[in-house]
Design an enzyme around this catalytic site. Structure first.
Site, PDB file in Angstrom:
ATOM      1  CE  LYS A 167      -3.331  -2.922   0.859  1.00 18.89           C
ATOM      2  NZ  LYS A 167      -3.936  -3.701   0.052  1.00 18.89           N
TER       3      LYS A 167
HETATM    4  C1  LIG Z   1      -5.052  -4.907   0.831  1.00 19.69           C
HETATM    5  C2  LIG Z   1      -6.155  -4.921   0.838  1.00 19.69           C
HETATM    6  C3  LIG Z   1      -6.890  -5.421   2.189  1.00 19.69           C
HETATM    7  C4  LIG Z   1      -6.011  -6.157   3.220  1.00 19.69           C
HETATM    8  O1  LIG Z   1      -5.273  -5.296   3.902  1.00 19.69           O
HETATM    9  P1  LIG Z   1      -4.284  -6.056   4.788  1.00 19.69           P
HETATM   10  O2  LIG Z   1      -3.584  -4.935   5.490  1.00 19.69           O
HETATM   11  O3  LIG Z   1      -3.029  -6.739   4.044  1.00 19.69           O
HETATM   12  O4  LIG Z   1      -5.109  -6.972   5.745  1.00 19.69           O
HETATM   13  C5  LIG Z   1      -8.483  -5.080   2.119  1.00 19.69           C
HETATM   14  N1  LIG Z   1      -9.220  -4.724   1.156  1.00 19.69           N
HETATM   15  C6  LIG Z   1      -8.382  -4.087   0.257  1.00 19.69           C
HETATM   16  C7  LIG Z   1      -9.376  -3.725  -0.839  1.00 19.69           C
HETATM   17  C8  LIG Z   1      -7.207  -4.370  -0.027  1.00 19.69           C
HETATM   18  O5  LIG Z   1      -6.608  -3.882  -1.130  1.00 19.69           O
END
Ligand SMILES: *Cc1c(COP(=O)(O)O)cnc(C)c1O
Length: 361
Positions: A190
């Site tokens: 992210k």
């Molecule tokens: C990456 C992501 C998640 C999960 O995030 P984590 O921190 O890895 O648990 C949930 N929803 C969306 C849309 C994502 O892109």
């Protein structure tokens, strides 16, 4: 030779500042729930413009905590999109509830608000909308539907740190929240990262208190545990790293915006390129193009030493959900989407190499 170096799909940006923050936390002796958690939560809430931010271990656990805090349980239905990262629906299943899919707009990848209303039933306990890949979804329509039906709106803002919308004439960051509660991710894929991590934001003190209880085993006050919770804490060590990461948020966003611009310039006449709705600011968690010969493009990029990915999935095609019907928007997105390398440090030469492969197909 430079031309043969591998271009990764993502590359987190950390330096001496994050290393120094980790060192400070280690030497402080706190390591888990201490002053860095509180400081990071304050910074995060301020950056987003929300009253409360609660740091948790991931966005997946943030989503679970938000659903539990809103009272979602066995036999309930939660309306969400048929095309997302699998964590969005898994969190609903953790509660014993069932995701009820609505289709996405195949161009924006975001929930189609026109379809939400028809999916609402007496068992609907929440709407879980996603700002897919950092592109804000149509919150004005969703808030209006949620309010009309008295159903809470949860925002999966995993990819939307720093994304903005115009709201009653003012610029506001996603997660303010415009719905009832929003969930963020600090996974390395992210925009801002703590290694692993997440946050729940809300303006409602009671919801924030509920999430804090759920994060810490369900304890309300010592000796009182209304319902069992979980261990979803984000340690001091990781929150310390999040502080310099948040301080460079604008810098991270500007760098991603620049890379996205280079791609659009070179690719907009060859493939379907992404762009936020007029007036919105895309967070550019990923730069995802759409094209007919996607699998061929993926193979050609890999042959050229370029790591590309599919990334998001048509969830209605998975075994537990196959009876839910047809979702042509999600199918189309799933078959045509391709995430190109995008990092703060992506260079114009790297974008040039990627574009050369895609335009030469
Ligand atoms: C990456 C992501 C998640 C999960 O995030 P984590 O921190 O890895 O648990 C949930 N929803 C969306 C849309 C994502 O892109």
């Amino acid at each position: 030779m430079a031309v043969n170096t591998m271009i990764p799909v993502a590359r987190p940006w950390m330096d001496e500042q994050e290393a120094g923050a980790a060192r400070r936390a280690i030497l402080s002796g706190w390591v888990t729930q201490g002053p860095e958690v509180a400081a990071f939560e304050r910074e995060f809430a301020e950056a987003i413009g929300t009253a409360h931010a609660c740091a948790v271990s991931s966005c997946t656990t943030a989503l679970h905590a938000a659903l539990v805090a809103l009272g979602v349980g066995a036999g309930d239905e939660v309306i969400t999109v048929s095309h997302s990262f699998i964590a969005t629906t898994n969190a609903i299943r953790y509660c014993g509830a069932m995701p009820v899919f609505v289709d996405i707009d195949p161009v924006t990848f975001n929930i189609d608000p026109a379809l939400v209303e028809a999916a609402i039933s007496p068992r609907t306990k929440a709407i879980l909308a996603v700002h897919q890949l950092g592109m804000p979804c149509d919150l004005a329509s969703l808030v209006s539907i949620a309010t009309r039906h008295g159903v809470p709106l949860i925002e999966d803002a995993a990819c939307a740190i720093g994304s903005e919308i115009e709201w009653h004439g003012a610029w506001q960051r996603i997660g303010r929240p415009h719905g009832d509660i929003a969930c963020f991710s600090f996974h390395p894929r992210k925009i801002v990262t703590t290694g692993e991590g997440g946050a729940v934001t809300t303006d409602e003190a009671a919801l924030d208190a509920a999430v804090r209880r759920i994060r810490h085993h369900g304890w309300a006050t010592l000796g009182d545990m209304p319902a069992p919770g979980f261990n979803y804490r984000l340690p001091d060590l990781l929150c310390a790293i999040g502080i310099p990461q948040m301080a460079r948020l604008e810098e991270l966003l500007a760098a991603r915006e620049r890379v996205a611009g280079w791609y659009t310039e070179r690719l907009e006449h060859h493939v379907l390129t992404p762009s936020a709705a007029d007036g919105d600011r895309h967070g550019w968690q990923a730069y995802v193009v759409q094209l007919d010969r996607r699998d061929e493009a993926l193979a050609a990029l890999r042959d050229a030493g370029i790591e590309a990915q599919i990334g998001t999935w048509a969830l209605h095609r998975l075994e537990p959900y196959r009876a839910q019907g047809a979702f042509p928007g999600a199918d189309r997105a799933f078959e045509r989407a391709l995430a190109l390398p995008l990092a703060t440090t992506t260079t114009e030469e790297e974008v040039e190499r990627v574009a050369a492969v895609l335009t030469g197909l």
